[in-house]
Design a protein around this motif. Structure first.
Motif, mmCIF file in Angstrom:
data_model
loop_
_atom_site.group_PDB
_atom_site.id
_atom_site.type_symbol
_atom_site.label_atom_id
_atom_site.label_comp_id
_atom_site.label_asym_id
_atom_site.label_seq_id
_atom_site.Cartn_x
_atom_site.Cartn_y
_atom_site.Cartn_z
ATOM 1 N N GLU A 46 32.243 66.151 77.850
ATOM 2 C CA GLU A 46 32.604 65.161 78.870
ATOM 3 C C GLU A 46 34.081 64.806 78.818
ATOM 4 O OE1 GLU A 46 29.804 62.146 77.879
ATOM 5 O OE2 GLU A 46 28.256 62.922 79.247
ATOM 6 N N ASN A 47 34.647 64.765 77.612
ATOM 7 C CA ASN A 47 36.069 64.472 77.471
ATOM 8 C C ASN A 47 36.947 65.572 78.056
ATOM 9 O OD1 ASN A 47 35.599 62.037 76.233
ATOM 10 N ND2 ASN A 47 35.916 62.797 74.153
ATOM 11 N N ASN A 48 36.344 66.708 78.313
ATOM 12 C CA ASN A 48 37.063 67.821 78.921
ATOM 13 C C ASN A 48 36.651 68.035 80.374
ATOM 14 O OD1 ASN A 48 38.820 69.541 76.830
ATOM 15 N ND2 ASN A 48 37.121 68.579 75.753
ATOM 16 N N GLY A 49 36.155 66.957 80.977
ATOM 17 C CA GLY A 49 35.894 66.974 82.409
ATOM 18 C C GLY A 49 34.614 67.636 82.842
ATOM 19 N N ILE A 50 33.667 67.847 81.916
ATOM 20 C CA ILE A 50 32.421 68.539 82.245
ATOM 21 C C ILE A 50 31.296 67.533 82.423
ATOM 22 C CG2 ILE A 50 30.697 70.189 81.394
ATOM 23 C CD1 ILE A 50 33.020 71.501 79.823
ATOM 24 N N GLN A 51 30.543 67.684 83.478
ATOM 25 C CA GLN A 51 29.371 66.841 83.691
ATOM 26 C C GLN A 51 28.241 67.325 82.796
ATOM 27 O OE1 GLN A 51 29.291 67.412 88.124
ATOM 28 N NE2 GLN A 51 29.079 65.190 88.169
ATOM 29 N N VAL A 52 27.676 66.419 82.007
ATOM 30 C CA VAL A 52 26.632 66.774 81.050
ATOM 31 C C VAL A 52 25.357 65.991 81.344
ATOM 32 C CG1 VAL A 52 25.968 66.850 78.615
ATOM 33 C CG2 VAL A 52 28.350 67.304 79.279
ATOM 34 N N PHE A 53 24.244 66.723 81.380
ATOM 35 C CA PHE A 53 22.940 66.100 81.594
ATOM 36 C C PHE A 53 21.979 66.626 80.528
ATOM 37 C CE2 PHE A 53 25.145 66.166 85.611
ATOM 38 C CZ PHE A 53 24.920 64.904 86.128
ATOM 39 N N VAL A 259 32.357 74.985 69.377
ATOM 40 C CA VAL A 259 31.583 76.163 69.794
ATOM 41 C C VAL A 259 31.098 75.980 71.228
ATOM 42 C CG1 VAL A 259 29.471 77.487 69.380
ATOM 43 C CG2 VAL A 259 30.856 76.712 67.443
ATOM 44 N N TYR A 260 30.621 74.780 71.535
ATOM 45 C CA TYR A 260 30.104 74.501 72.876
ATOM 46 C C TYR A 260 31.241 74.407 73.894
ATOM 47 C CZ TYR A 260 25.583 73.652 70.723
ATOM 48 O OH TYR A 260 24.397 73.809 70.045
ATOM 49 N N LEU A 261 32.386 73.911 73.457
ATOM 50 C CA LEU A 261 33.543 73.866 74.335
ATOM 51 C C LEU A 261 34.010 75.285 74.653
ATOM 52 C CD1 LEU A 261 35.266 71.718 75.709
ATOM 53 C CD2 LEU A 261 36.836 71.820 73.765
ATOM 54 N N ASP A 262 33.942 76.132 73.660
ATOM 55 C CA ASP A 262 34.262 77.544 73.841
ATOM 56 C C ASP A 262 33.339 78.172 74.885
ATOM 57 O OD1 ASP A 262 35.270 80.100 73.474
ATOM 58 O OD2 ASP A 262 34.022 80.515 71.727
ATOM 59 N N LEU A 263 32.064 77.832 74.794
ATOM 60 C CA LEU A 263 31.094 78.330 75.773
ATOM 61 C C LEU A 263 31.477 77.904 77.186
ATOM 62 C CD1 LEU A 263 27.634 77.649 74.079
ATOM 63 C CD2 LEU A 263 28.600 79.873 74.664
ATOM 64 N N ALA A 264 31.841 76.637 77.328
ATOM 65 C CA ALA A 264 32.202 76.104 78.645
ATOM 66 C C ALA A 264 33.446 76.826 79.190
ATOM 67 C CB ALA A 264 32.460 74.613 78.543
ATOM 68 N N VAL A 265 34.409 77.078 78.325
ATOM 69 C CA VAL A 265 35.611 77.794 78.756
ATOM 70 C C VAL A 265 35.251 79.177 79.290
ATOM 71 C CG1 VAL A 265 37.746 78.877 77.952
ATOM 72 C CG2 VAL A 265 37.168 76.572 77.198
ATOM 73 N N GLU A 266 34.409 79.893 78.571
ATOM 74 C CA GLU A 266 34.022 81.238 78.988
ATOM 75 C C GLU A 266 33.200 81.213 80.274
ATOM 76 O OE1 GLU A 266 35.181 84.021 77.653
ATOM 77 O OE2 GLU A 266 36.367 82.684 76.383
ATOM 78 N N LEU A 267 32.317 80.234 80.414
ATOM 79 C CA LEU A 267 31.527 80.116 81.648
ATOM 80 C C LEU A 267 32.434 79.808 82.828
ATOM 81 C CD1 LEU A 267 28.416 78.108 80.350
ATOM 82 C CD2 LEU A 267 28.469 80.516 81.050
ATOM 83 N N GLY A 268 33.444 78.960 82.572
ATOM 84 C CA GLY A 268 34.399 78.638 83.634
ATOM 85 C C GLY A 268 35.171 79.860 84.091
ATOM 86 N N LYS A 269 35.557 80.711 83.160
ATOM 87 C CA LYS A 269 36.275 81.930 83.496
ATOM 88 C C LYS A 269 35.419 82.866 84.360
ATOM 89 C CE LYS A 269 39.250 82.044 79.402
ATOM 90 N NZ LYS A 269 39.557 82.779 78.134
#
Length: 272
Positions: A46-53, A259-269
């Motif tokens: 969330e601190n990196n602008g991602i909506q989390v549910f 690790v999860y932030l890394d995942l989000a970066v790759e999904l964003g790419k």
């Protein structure tokens, strides 16, 4: 090996769709105390602008029941966020529940990606061991297990059926039927403990699975967690529960939220 990344991406991750965190057995996410099971992972995202549910599934629900609960959750998320799809990140059995959701309810149009972490795709050796015990098949045991599920706060608990579904034989049948959908990006990640002392909570289960199937995280074997075409091992001796950051500290030098932030970066790419 998948490394963790430094937490310096503040508000720069261009993730198109929200993230839904889906837990496995034992865990619950219906209270506001999400840190109990997910540590600082939601906060970091969330601190990196991602909506989390959160998935809002049962700790001891079977695939069918949990898939329905997850379906209702995703529908509400899409309605509230005005988005067309979600990115599901699912731990342990949550990954199997999510696979069933996409297949059974034709949710490929509403699921951009499914990332499973330490999921028992090929079944659980521990479930096999439990299922071999005559005592668990008695009517008294089944009633006691159902009561335990109710007391844990589940809507539709079925511990007996969950254990049966997770046996290697039943998961072999599951995999023959529940196929991937080409419209969804699937990836499976997993961890392994280096030895039984990495996490004493899983000391004996680690040794048992090690003897039966080899490398494992104390609950799920490496063999079972490896599924699909996009497979990554998370570096370090990390147990099945430690990958959820419940200890809120580095494990084997790995910052788990990273690790999860890394995942989000790759999904964003990938445009998700």
């Amino acid at each position: 090996m998948r490394p963790s990344i430094p937490l310096n991406y503040a508000n720069t991750i261009p993730l198109q769709y929200p993230v839904v965190l889906v837990h496995g057995i034992v865990a619950h996410d219906r209270t506001t105390d999400h840190n109990r099971f997910w540590g600082k992972i939601p906060e970091t995202l969330e601190n990196n602008g991602i909506q989390v549910f959160y998935g809002n599934t049962d700790a001891w629900g079977n695939f069918e029941s949990n898939a329905l609960l997850l379906k209702y959750t995703v529908e509400k998320i899409l309605l509230d966020t005005k988005k067309e799809r979600v990115n599901i990140i699912a731990h342990s059995k949550g990954g199997i529940d999510a696979r069933f959701l996409i297949w059974k309810h034709n949710y490929s149009d509403k699921t951009a990606s499914l990332t499973t972490i330490c999921a028992p795709h090929h079944g659980s050796e521990i479930a096999d061991l439990i299922y071999k015990q005559k005592a668990v098949h008695t009517k008294l045991s089944k009633k006691a297990l159902k009561l335990f599920g109710k007391l844990s706060g589940d809507i539709n608990p079925n511990l007996y059926e969950v254990n049966h579904q997770l046996t290697t034989k039943k998961m072999e049948e599951f995999n023959k039927t529940v196929a991937m959908d080409s419209r969804v990006y699937y990836q499976s990640l997993y961890t392994t403990m280096d030895n039984a002392f990495d996490d004493l909570l899983f000391f004996y289960t680690y040794l048992y699975i090690k003897n039966v199937s080899g490398a494992n995280d104390g609950v799920v074997s490496e063999y079972s967690a490896r599924w699909g075409d996009n497979i990554s091992k998370i570096k370090g001796g990390i147990s099945h529960s430690e990958i959820l950051d419940h200890k809120k500290k580095k494990i084997s030098g790995v910052h788990i939220p990273g690790v999860y932030l890394d995942l989000a970066v790759e999904l964003g790419k990938k445009g998700f």
